[in-house]
Design a protein around this motif. Structure first.
Motif, PDB file in Angstrom:
ATOM      1  N   GLU A  28      -3.192   8.227  34.815  1.00  0.00           N
ATOM      2  CA  GLU A  28      -4.591   8.622  34.971  1.00  0.00           C
ATOM      3  C   GLU A  28      -5.184   9.101  33.645  1.00  0.00           C
ATOM      4  O   GLU A  28      -6.303   8.720  33.273  1.00  0.00           O
ATOM      5  N   ARG A  29      -4.415   9.914  32.924  1.00  0.00           N
ATOM      6  CA  ARG A  29      -4.919  10.432  31.633  1.00  0.00           C
ATOM      7  C   ARG A  29      -5.105   9.304  30.626  1.00  0.00           C
ATOM      8  O   ARG A  29      -6.034   9.333  29.803  1.00  0.00           O
ATOM      9  N   ALA A  30      -4.222   8.297  30.682  1.00  0.00           N
ATOM     10  CA  ALA A  30      -4.381   7.156  29.775  1.00  0.00           C
ATOM     11  C   ALA A  30      -5.688   6.424  30.057  1.00  0.00           C
ATOM     12  O   ALA A  30      -6.395   6.003  29.129  1.00  0.00           O
ATOM     13  N   PHE A  31      -6.044   6.260  31.313  1.00  0.00           N
ATOM     14  CA  PHE A  31      -7.343   5.665  31.655  1.00  0.00           C
ATOM     15  C   PHE A  31      -8.481   6.523  31.134  1.00  0.00           C
ATOM     16  O   PHE A  31      -9.450   6.017  30.550  1.00  0.00           O
ATOM     17  N   MET A  32      -8.362   7.847  31.326  1.00  0.00           N
ATOM     18  CA  MET A  32      -9.447   8.739  30.923  1.00  0.00           C
ATOM     19  C   MET A  32      -9.619   8.806  29.411  1.00  0.00           C
ATOM     20  O   MET A  32     -10.725   9.008  28.912  1.00  0.00           O
ATOM     21  N   ASN A  33      -8.517   8.618  28.677  1.00  0.00           N
ATOM     22  CA  ASN A  33      -8.565   8.717  27.216  1.00  0.00           C
ATOM     23  C   ASN A  33      -8.870   7.396  26.525  1.00  0.00           C
ATOM     24  O   ASN A  33      -9.077   7.363  25.310  1.00  0.00           O
ATOM     25  N   ALA A  34      -8.871   6.297  27.286  1.00  0.00           N
ATOM     26  CA  ALA A  34      -9.158   4.991  26.684  1.00  0.00           C
ATOM     27  C   ALA A  34     -10.574   4.978  26.128  1.00  0.00           C
ATOM     28  O   ALA A  34     -11.514   5.476  26.747  1.00  0.00           O
ATOM     29  N   LYS A  35     -10.721   4.381  24.952  1.00  0.00           N
ATOM     30  CA  LYS A  35     -12.027   4.348  24.282  1.00  0.00           C
ATOM     31  C   LYS A  35     -12.717   2.984  24.398  1.00  0.00           C
ATOM     32  O   LYS A  35     -13.933   2.913  24.524  1.00  0.00           O
ATOM     33  N   GLU A  36     -11.924   1.895  24.340  1.00  0.00           N
ATOM     34  CA  GLU A  36     -12.552   0.578  24.253  1.00  0.00           C
ATOM     35  C   GLU A  36     -12.037  -0.418  25.285  1.00  0.00           C
ATOM     36  O   GLU A  36     -12.830  -1.135  25.887  1.00  0.00           O
ATOM     37  N   GLN A  37     -10.710  -0.474  25.479  1.00  0.00           N
ATOM     38  CA  GLN A  37     -10.172  -1.611  26.222  1.00  0.00           C
ATOM     39  C   GLN A  37      -8.925  -1.208  27.000  1.00  0.00           C
ATOM     40  O   GLN A  37      -8.065  -0.495  26.494  1.00  0.00           O
ATOM     41  N   ILE A  38      -8.845  -1.690  28.245  1.00  0.00           N
ATOM     42  CA  ILE A  38      -7.640  -1.550  29.068  1.00  0.00           C
ATOM     43  C   ILE A  38      -7.310  -2.926  29.629  1.00  0.00           C
ATOM     44  O   ILE A  38      -8.184  -3.615  30.163  1.00  0.00           O
ATOM     45  N   ASN A  72     -18.105   3.173  33.365  1.00  0.00           N
ATOM     46  CA  ASN A  72     -19.385   3.764  32.955  1.00  0.00           C
ATOM     47  C   ASN A  72     -19.324   4.389  31.570  1.00  0.00           C
ATOM     48  O   ASN A  72     -20.378   4.613  30.946  1.00  0.00           O
ATOM     49  N   ARG A  73     -18.125   4.670  31.089  1.00  0.00           N
ATOM     50  CA  ARG A  73     -17.978   5.161  29.710  1.00  0.00           C
ATOM     51  C   ARG A  73     -18.003   4.027  28.703  1.00  0.00           C
ATOM     52  O   ARG A  73     -17.885   4.248  27.496  1.00  0.00           O
ATOM     53  N   GLY A  74     -18.109   2.781  29.186  1.00  0.00           N
ATOM     54  CA  GLY A  74     -18.184   1.630  28.298  1.00  0.00           C
ATOM     55  C   GLY A  74     -16.855   0.985  27.988  1.00  0.00           C
ATOM     56  O   GLY A  74     -16.783   0.089  27.132  1.00  0.00           O
ATOM     57  N   VAL A  75     -15.779   1.400  28.679  1.00  0.00           N
ATOM     58  CA  VAL A  75     -14.452   0.806  28.444  1.00  0.00           C
ATOM     59  C   VAL A  75     -14.381  -0.543  29.156  1.00  0.00           C
ATOM     60  O   VAL A  75     -14.764  -0.675  30.325  1.00  0.00           O
ATOM     61  N   SER A  76     -13.890  -1.552  28.456  1.00  0.00           N
ATOM     62  CA  SER A  76     -13.669  -2.867  29.037  1.00  0.00           C
ATOM     63  C   SER A  76     -12.336  -2.868  29.782  1.00  0.00           C
ATOM     64  O   SER A  76     -11.304  -2.459  29.223  1.00  0.00           O
ATOM     65  N   VAL A  77     -12.335  -3.317  31.043  1.00  0.00           N
ATOM     66  CA  VAL A  77     -11.134  -3.290  31.877  1.00  0.00           C
ATOM     67  C   VAL A  77     -10.842  -4.690  32.397  1.00  0.00           C
ATOM     68  O   VAL A  77     -11.725  -5.351  32.960  1.00  0.00           O
ATOM     69  N   MET A 198       2.467  -3.150  34.263  1.00  0.00           N
ATOM     70  CA  MET A 198       2.239  -2.708  32.893  1.00  0.00           C
ATOM     71  C   MET A 198       0.747  -2.620  32.586  1.00  0.00           C
ATOM     72  O   MET A 198      -0.077  -3.276  33.222  1.00  0.00           O
ATOM     73  N   ALA A 199       0.432  -1.775  31.618  1.00  0.00           N
ATOM     74  CA  ALA A 199      -0.956  -1.641  31.154  1.00  0.00           C
ATOM     75  C   ALA A 199      -0.946  -1.293  29.681  1.00  0.00           C
ATOM     76  O   ALA A 199      -0.073  -0.563  29.205  1.00  0.00           O
ATOM     77  N   VAL A 200      -1.938  -1.806  28.945  1.00  0.00           N
ATOM     78  CA  VAL A 200      -2.117  -1.514  27.519  1.00  0.00           C
ATOM     79  C   VAL A 200      -3.488  -0.865  27.331  1.00  0.00           C
ATOM     80  O   VAL A 200      -4.491  -1.354  27.865  1.00  0.00           O
ATOM     81  N   PHE A 201      -3.522   0.221  26.559  1.00  0.00           N
ATOM     82  CA  PHE A 201      -4.740   0.987  26.332  1.00  0.00           C
ATOM     83  C   PHE A 201      -5.116   0.935  24.849  1.00  0.00           C
ATOM     84  O   PHE A 201      -4.342   1.395  23.991  1.00  0.00           O
TER      85      PHE A 201
END
Length: 520
Positions: A28-38, A72-77, A198-201
């Motif tokens: 969850e924190r990794a999602f919240m801290n992502a700035k650009e892309q997940i 809504n923070r502008g991160v591409s998912v 797996m996920a990459v942030f």
């Protein structure tokens, strides 16, 4: 995390999470801290899953809220979720399309410019026409079971089921009496799936291992739940150059499986299983294996080990690996092997499945364990299963030694002091040759030690020392502890482990001549 030493190899910092109780808050924190892309790929990804970290709980109650906030923070998912054979696994097929409906709702609530890509991906492999004819009676049996389930649904449930099982709509219809009808014809069979988690942030952080996302998989290290609610798993989070390798894999694996592109270049530290559809394969069930790095890494590591191997896995059914271990045991008389398995497969323990697939799987595992016992003997081999320290009564296989089982789903292998693997792959042919899998190989001494202490140490009672973790002394200490636990009453045990009961598996095991071993 361990100290960042990226110059020493492709893997930098490392965190090891034991159970979703540790992993989900970090995810969850990794999602919240992502700035650009997940970018992510999971077998199951349920947005109704509850949030657990204090930070995420401020946003809402479930992953639905977290996903909307992230967009809504502008991160591409971008998320790929696995689709399944609609006849063999209709419940899983429905779960995949439920997630698609959840994603549609997320799009409705997110900003108009939200950047969200979502795929429900069915593996491209198909069985040939001859296996389709051979399996036809079993397919008709599954269709009959579907019809029985359908007959118990009300109209609202049927409408929802129809909307969430699109691939079933292509092969059946409802007649004027309200029954599902399946025309007498051969249907496609899908032998492989995408099984990775797996996920990459932001191309800087990798989350990988055996853990999908839903409430069923949430458990803590205390494991104090009804047996069917327990779930032991291991996930890791890493930094370093390996993250870019993982990102390239996520960008390309669907094209590789579809035979549109070769497998992306990898790294000795990033391990995969990849397969694709066979062409002109009328007599084959299996897909064509393209990459089997996880299997090869296990075989190579076994050939180097001389002291102690630890395997924690949902299944141990791969006879080439069993034979490699047996060969190494005869070559090195001091080599010892410790395996942690669930007391029973999930469908047998909790759904009382005694069908041909369950029986064949148990037969495969018994044969592998027999090979190991003959090679290692009782003093160099320990096969154990975790149970809760409380008394429990049941006529099913959700109980072992008068205690409720703890379901093991983790996939961790440790070899002497030189290497460890954490992945999504079980030790069966399906994971090692058919399904899409991913994982990491660790060879830095501090990483190997961290994996050993976090994973093996979880099963230890408090106060026990390094003699249980030292490759030179571990097995004899574990054997004594597991022997005592097996003899004691559940409430008097130390830690979680007792002896695995191979007799219970042997009672239902059944060979199926001609069946590919990898199918289970």
């Amino acid at each position: 995390m361990t100290q960042d030493r990226e110059s020493e190899g492709p893997i930098g910092d490392l965190e090891v999470f034991v159970t979703a109780g540790e992993a989900y808050p970090a995810f969850e924190r990794a999602f919240m801290n992502a700035k650009e892309q997940i970018s992510a790929s999971f077998r199951l990804f349920d947005l109704t899953t509850k949030l657990h970290s204090p930070e995420a709980r401020k946003l809402g109650d479930t992953w639905f809220d977290l996903m909307v906030d992230t967009l809504n923070r502008g991160v591409s998912v971008r998320i790929v979720v696995t689709d399944f054979d609609p006849v063999a696994a209709p419940d899983l097929h429905q779960l995949a399309w439920q997630t698609k409906r959840q994603i549609a709702a997320v799009r409705e609530l997110a900003k108009d410019d939200a950047k969200l890509e979502f795929d429900v991906a069915l593996h491209d492999a198909r069985a040939g026409w001859v296996p389709k004819m051979v399996f036809f009676p079993f397919v008709r049996q599954k269709m009959g079971e579907l019809n029985e389930s359908w007959s118990k649904m009300n109209e609202d449930e049927r409408a929802r089921f129809r909307s969430e099982t699109p691939r079933l709509r292509n092969i059946c219809y409802e007649n004027d009496k309200g029954r599902l009808c399946f025309p007498i014809k051969l249907v496609d069979l899908y032998p492989a799936t995408h099984h990775q988690k797996m996920a990459v942030f932001d191309r800087r952080l990798l989350y990988i291992g055996g853990l999908d996302l839903n409430d069923r998989r949430y458990d803590t290290k205390r494991h104090r739940k009804a047996p069917e609610r327990t779930w032991h798993d291991v996930q890791v989070m890493t930094t370093g150059p390996i993250v870019d390798v993982a990102q390239k894999h996520l960008d390309t694996f669907l094209d590789t499986v579809a035979a549109k592109a070769p497998a992306a270049p990898s790294s000795p530290s990033f391990l995969r299983t990849l397969s694709r559809r066979r062409h002109r394969a009328s007599f084959r069930v299996s897909p064509k294996t393209v990459v089997r790095e996880i299997e090869q890494s296990h075989l190579d590591s076994v050939s180097r080990a001389s002291k102690f191997i630890y395997l924690e896995t949902q299944f141990f059914r791969h006879r080439p690996l069993a034979r490699a271990l047996a060969k190494q045991a005869r070559k090195f008389p001091d080599l010892k092997l410790f395996i942690v398995l669930p007391a029973a497969p999930e469908d047998i323990a909790f759904d009382s499945n005694t069908g041909l697939d369950a029986r064949f799987g148990e037969d495969q595992q018994i044969k592998c364990l027999t090979v190991l016992k003959e090679a290692f003997g009782d003093d160099r081999l320990l096969v154990a299963s975790p149970v809760q320290p409380r008394r429990y009564s049941s006529d099913e296989r959700d109980v072992l030694e008068d205690a409720p089982l703890i379901y093991v789903h983790s996939k961790v292998s440790i070899f002497d002091e030189f290497g460890a693997i954490v992945s999504s792959a079980n030790l069966n042919g399906r994971s090692l040759r058919w399904d899409t899998e991913s994982g990491l190989w660790f060879d830095r001494s501090d990483h190997v030690e961290l994996v050993r202490r976090r994973v093996m140490g979880h099963w230890l009672p408090s106060g026990y020392g390094d003699e249980f973790l030292d490759p030179e002394t571990a097995l004899e200490n574990w054997i004594r502890l597991v022997d005592r636990n097996t003899e004691r009453a559940p409430e008097d045990r130390e830690g979680f482990l007792v002896h695995y009961d191979s007799d219970a598996a042997r009672d239902i095991a059944m060979p199926v001549p001609g069946m590919p071993e990898e199918i289970v």
